[in-house]
Design a protein around this motif. Sequence first.
Motif, PDB file in Angstrom:
ATOM      1  N   PRO A 229      43.762 -98.464  86.139  1.00  0.00           N
ATOM      2  CA  PRO A 229      45.026 -97.996  85.575  1.00  0.00           C
ATOM      3  C   PRO A 229      45.955 -99.444  85.899  1.00  0.00           C
ATOM      4  CG  PRO A 229      44.449 -96.969  87.736  1.00  0.00           C
ATOM      5  CD  PRO A 229      43.498 -97.562  87.239  1.00  0.00           C
ATOM      6  N   ALA A 230      47.173 -99.346  85.010  1.00  0.00           N
ATOM      7  CA  ALA A 230      47.942-100.634  84.857  1.00  0.00           C
ATOM      8  C   ALA A 230      48.691-100.883  86.152  1.00  0.00           C
ATOM      9  CB  ALA A 230      48.817-100.397  83.889  1.00  0.00           C
ATOM     10  N   ASP A 231      48.619-102.196  86.139  1.00  0.00           N
ATOM     11  CA  ASP A 231      49.632-102.651  87.373  1.00  0.00           C
ATOM     12  C   ASP A 231      51.171-102.380  87.080  1.00  0.00           C
ATOM     13  OD1 ASP A 231      50.082-103.523  89.927  1.00  0.00           O
ATOM     14  OD2 ASP A 231      49.559-105.657  89.481  1.00  0.00           O
ATOM     15  N   GLU A 232      52.145-102.595  88.222  1.00  0.00           N
ATOM     16  CA  GLU A 232      53.160-102.344  88.082  1.00  0.00           C
ATOM     17  C   GLU A 232      54.090-103.130  86.930  1.00  0.00           C
ATOM     18  OE1 GLU A 232      55.511-100.569  91.509  1.00  0.00           O
ATOM     19  OE2 GLU A 232      56.541-102.577  91.590  1.00  0.00           O
ATOM     20  N   PRO A 233      53.936-104.440  86.959  1.00  0.00           N
ATOM     21  CA  PRO A 233      54.390-105.400  86.275  1.00  0.00           C
ATOM     22  C   PRO A 233      54.263-104.982  84.549  1.00  0.00           C
ATOM     23  CG  PRO A 233      53.796-106.726  87.842  1.00  0.00           C
ATOM     24  CD  PRO A 233      53.072-105.413  88.086  1.00  0.00           C
ATOM     25  N   GLN A 234      53.020-104.263  84.616  1.00  0.00           N
ATOM     26  CA  GLN A 234      52.499-103.900  83.194  1.00  0.00           C
ATOM     27  C   GLN A 234      53.026-102.264  83.077  1.00  0.00           C
ATOM     28  OE1 GLN A 234      50.398-106.029  84.928  1.00  0.00           O
ATOM     29  NE2 GLN A 234      51.430-107.492  83.952  1.00  0.00           N
ATOM     30  N   GLY A 235      53.983-101.910  83.899  1.00  0.00           N
ATOM     31  CA  GLY A 235      54.400-100.685  83.668  1.00  0.00           C
ATOM     32  C   GLY A 235      53.760 -99.429  84.298  1.00  0.00           C
ATOM     33  N   ASP A 237      51.435 -98.233  88.273  1.00  0.00           N
ATOM     34  CA  ASP A 237      51.769 -97.985  89.724  1.00  0.00           C
ATOM     35  C   ASP A 237      50.744 -98.978  90.579  1.00  0.00           C
ATOM     36  OD1 ASP A 237      52.985 -96.084  92.016  1.00  0.00           O
ATOM     37  OD2 ASP A 237      50.588 -96.565  92.261  1.00  0.00           O
ATOM     38  N   LYS A 238      51.345 -99.885  91.283  1.00  0.00           N
ATOM     39  CA  LYS A 238      50.869-101.067  92.138  1.00  0.00           C
ATOM     40  C   LYS A 238      49.664-100.566  92.802  1.00  0.00           C
ATOM     41  CE  LYS A 238      54.330-101.987  95.220  1.00  0.00           C
ATOM     42  NZ  LYS A 238      55.311-102.792  95.922  1.00  0.00           N
ATOM     43  N   GLU A 239      50.118 -99.469  93.590  1.00  0.00           N
ATOM     44  CA  GLU A 239      49.135 -98.655  94.556  1.00  0.00           C
ATOM     45  C   GLU A 239      47.975 -98.097  93.865  1.00  0.00           C
ATOM     46  OE1 GLU A 239      49.918 -99.290  97.447  1.00  0.00           O
ATOM     47  OE2 GLU A 239      51.871 -99.583  97.694  1.00  0.00           O
ATOM     48  N   ALA A 240      48.110 -97.398  92.818  1.00  0.00           N
ATOM     49  CA  ALA A 240      47.072 -96.880  92.200  1.00  0.00           C
ATOM     50  C   ALA A 240      46.061 -98.033  91.654  1.00  0.00           C
ATOM     51  CB  ALA A 240      47.488 -96.026  90.984  1.00  0.00           C
ATOM     52  N   HIS A 241      46.838 -99.107  91.184  1.00  0.00           N
ATOM     53  CA  HIS A 241      46.105-100.320  90.517  1.00  0.00           C
ATOM     54  C   HIS A 241      45.175-100.731  91.577  1.00  0.00           C
ATOM     55  CE1 HIS A 241      45.410-103.619  87.712  1.00  0.00           C
ATOM     56  NE2 HIS A 241      45.752-104.335  88.778  1.00  0.00           N
ATOM     57  N   ILE A 242      45.660-100.941  92.644  1.00  0.00           N
ATOM     58  CA  ILE A 242      44.849-101.800  93.799  1.00  0.00           C
ATOM     59  C   ILE A 242      43.739-100.824  94.268  1.00  0.00           C
ATOM     60  CG2 ILE A 242      46.242-101.210  95.812  1.00  0.00           C
ATOM     61  CD1 ILE A 242      44.931-104.822  95.097  1.00  0.00           C
ATOM     62  N   ASP A 243      44.219 -99.534  94.721  1.00  0.00           N
ATOM     63  CA  ASP A 243      43.319 -98.948  94.870  1.00  0.00           C
ATOM     64  C   ASP A 243      42.019 -98.654  93.929  1.00  0.00           C
ATOM     65  OD1 ASP A 243      44.341 -98.136  97.473  1.00  0.00           O
ATOM     66  OD2 ASP A 243      45.384 -96.340  96.514  1.00  0.00           O
ATOM     67  N   ALA A 244      42.192 -98.610  92.887  1.00  0.00           N
ATOM     68  CA  ALA A 244      41.373 -98.707  91.754  1.00  0.00           C
ATOM     69  C   ALA A 244      40.365 -99.838  91.646  1.00  0.00           C
ATOM     70  CB  ALA A 244      41.733 -98.203  90.219  1.00  0.00           C
ATOM     71  N   LEU A 245      41.043-101.073  91.938  1.00  0.00           N
ATOM     72  CA  LEU A 245      40.227-102.340  92.109  1.00  0.00           C
ATOM     73  C   LEU A 245      39.251-102.244  93.418  1.00  0.00           C
ATOM     74  CD1 LEU A 245      42.955-104.947  90.650  1.00  0.00           C
ATOM     75  CD2 LEU A 245      40.647-104.308  89.811  1.00  0.00           C
ATOM     76  N   ILE A 246      39.802-101.782  94.392  1.00  0.00           N
ATOM     77  CA  ILE A 246      39.144-101.761  95.679  1.00  0.00           C
ATOM     78  C   ILE A 246      37.810-100.954  95.177  1.00  0.00           C
ATOM     79  CG2 ILE A 246      38.923-100.895  98.068  1.00  0.00           C
ATOM     80  CD1 ILE A 246      41.961-101.206  98.171  1.00  0.00           C
ATOM     81  N   ALA A 247      38.016 -99.649  94.764  1.00  0.00           N
ATOM     82  CA  ALA A 247      36.691 -98.637  94.591  1.00  0.00           C
ATOM     83  C   ALA A 247      35.828 -99.453  93.434  1.00  0.00           C
ATOM     84  CB  ALA A 247      37.289 -97.557  94.067  1.00  0.00           C
TER      85      ALA A 247
END
Length: 583
Positions: A229-235, A237-247
Amino acid sequence: MKQHLIYLFSQAITALQQQALPADIHPVLQIERSKERQFGDFTCNIALVLAKVVRQNPRQLAQAIIAQLPATDWVARYEIAGAGFINIFLHPAAYHTVVDRALDQGERFGQSPMGQGQSVLLEFVSANPTGPLHVGHGRGAAYGAALADLLQAAGFKVSREYYVNDAGRQMDILATSVWLRYLELCDEKFIFPSNGYQGDYVWDIAADLHREKGECFHQPIAKVLTGIPADEPQGGDKEAHIDALIARCQTLLGTTAYRQVFDSALNRILANIKADLTEFGVVYQNWFFERQLHDQNLISDALARLQQSQHVYQKDGALWFRSSDFGDEKDRVMVRENGAMTYFAADIAYHWYKLEQQYDHLINIWGADHHGYVPRVKAAMRVLGGDKQKLTVLLVQFAHLYRGKEKLPMSTRSGQFVTLRELRKEVGKDAARFFYVLRKSEQHLDFDLELAKSQSNDNPVYYIQYAHARICSVARQLTEKGYSWQRAEADMQRLGNEHEQLLLGCVSRYPEVIETAAKAYEPHQLAYYLRELSQAFHAYYNAHTFIVADAALRNARLNLIFAVQHALKNGLAILGVSAPEKM
RNA sequence: GCGCCCGUGGCUCAGUUGGAUAGAGCGUUGGCCUCCGGAGCCAAAGGUCGUGAGUUCGAAUCUCGCCGGGCGCGCCA
């Protein structure tokens, strides 16, 4: 000295209780240093306190108390003053015994039996190993280390512990950040997550990893980012973005490789923290790893034990602790809906573990931003069978950092902070340690770097160190002039001038300061005292020559200043500041 | 909004758990080495202790109300 006076007065009160006074009152004896010379050496307000209870004239009561005081060599006379204060004028010999004690005890001078050998577990700093220590942690480190040494001097047995959060989500974010930087070193191009750790040290760890392991953790970036999912600056959610990257990081690397990346980050940062603290003069008896709680099932054990009480319940798929039963604002989740343990759950287990160690006292030093966390931890400890009084949480206010007028951002995540190492290199270990403990810990602190640097030459710490160095210099001069120190040849009665009286009084206070400061958990009291002692010494030094021809006087003065030297050296040691012989 | 911490000379802070005329450092002003180290000493100026009440022999300190600042109020750590 003070203890002796308290003993005398308690004898007098007891005697009076067999006559005029009711026996069922237990007044707290308060004997304090007189503020002014005209009020004697010590003063006692017991007559005023008692007068209130028994409704008698305080001055008459004071007279009656004095009449009952046992005879002693130390006291020259008593005076009743003001509303009913009893002023105590000591015989000079009382002070001479303190000089003797200082010279006899040397580096043990000032140590007190107050703590009676009770054990204390002091946990402090405990910063997440997600980056280097910064100046905010420095305050906790300086305060904790000084408090530990202070308590030790006051007769407690202190164990210093660092709790390493090496198992939480923040660590996963760090590991993923390192891996992403590593991919960049493998020439992959992408936008770094806004919620990742952006500090330069992450690059360093990634570079080490790349150098040591080559490209074995390399994955094409397309595979990494697909479906994230997109990062915050790209519109997004930053938390969802980083969590997905961790996984994604965990699945692409697999358990073993992920662990390697994770541990490379953890080990390197932890080594850095340990080195920083060591060079800052802060040592620990134990490093406790959060992972240990998970590996040994201590968390589930603690939760199971907690569940035997009536204070745990299930709601919305989560496991809650009813901390509101113990005055907390609301109940707290221990196990989330997704099955993950909260930080609180781990902390319950950790504190239970600490309780099991059978220490007499547990002390935590936390940043003041965690103050809302105290009630729930205390609540959990009560349910786990701990004594409510056993845990003390001391809060250290954060240091707001300024560079001149500009307020500096302090965020580990953004990588913008001044490290403890930088501070130490700029102002020096001694000045930094002293500067930190010069303030009461719960006091807000504006720390202006420019000021700290520019003032480093006339930092108060040098004033105290200079006093110590001067005494050492006197000792050197003594031998150069063909004398030697003959302690027994001194005629202490010769010490009578104003500067000497003041200095004698100052030295005699040192053991009291240790006790008072330890009791209040306030090392700054010691810092202020040392400056006062130094001031009295410098004034004395300027007014009188110590190395005189008259042996009885010379040795008396040397006895005095060497007693001062012990107080300075021992006091500085507690604060983690060196006592140089030359500057 | 609720909870916790804080408010003391121009600046940074002490104030011994309710005591006597509120103290330091820095800064400002003026003095002090033929003498054990001038990174020192001596002196001066600078205060309605945020504010209003209360408690008592007595309040910077304890209680309450305001004003101002900080932090915390997540199935984050």
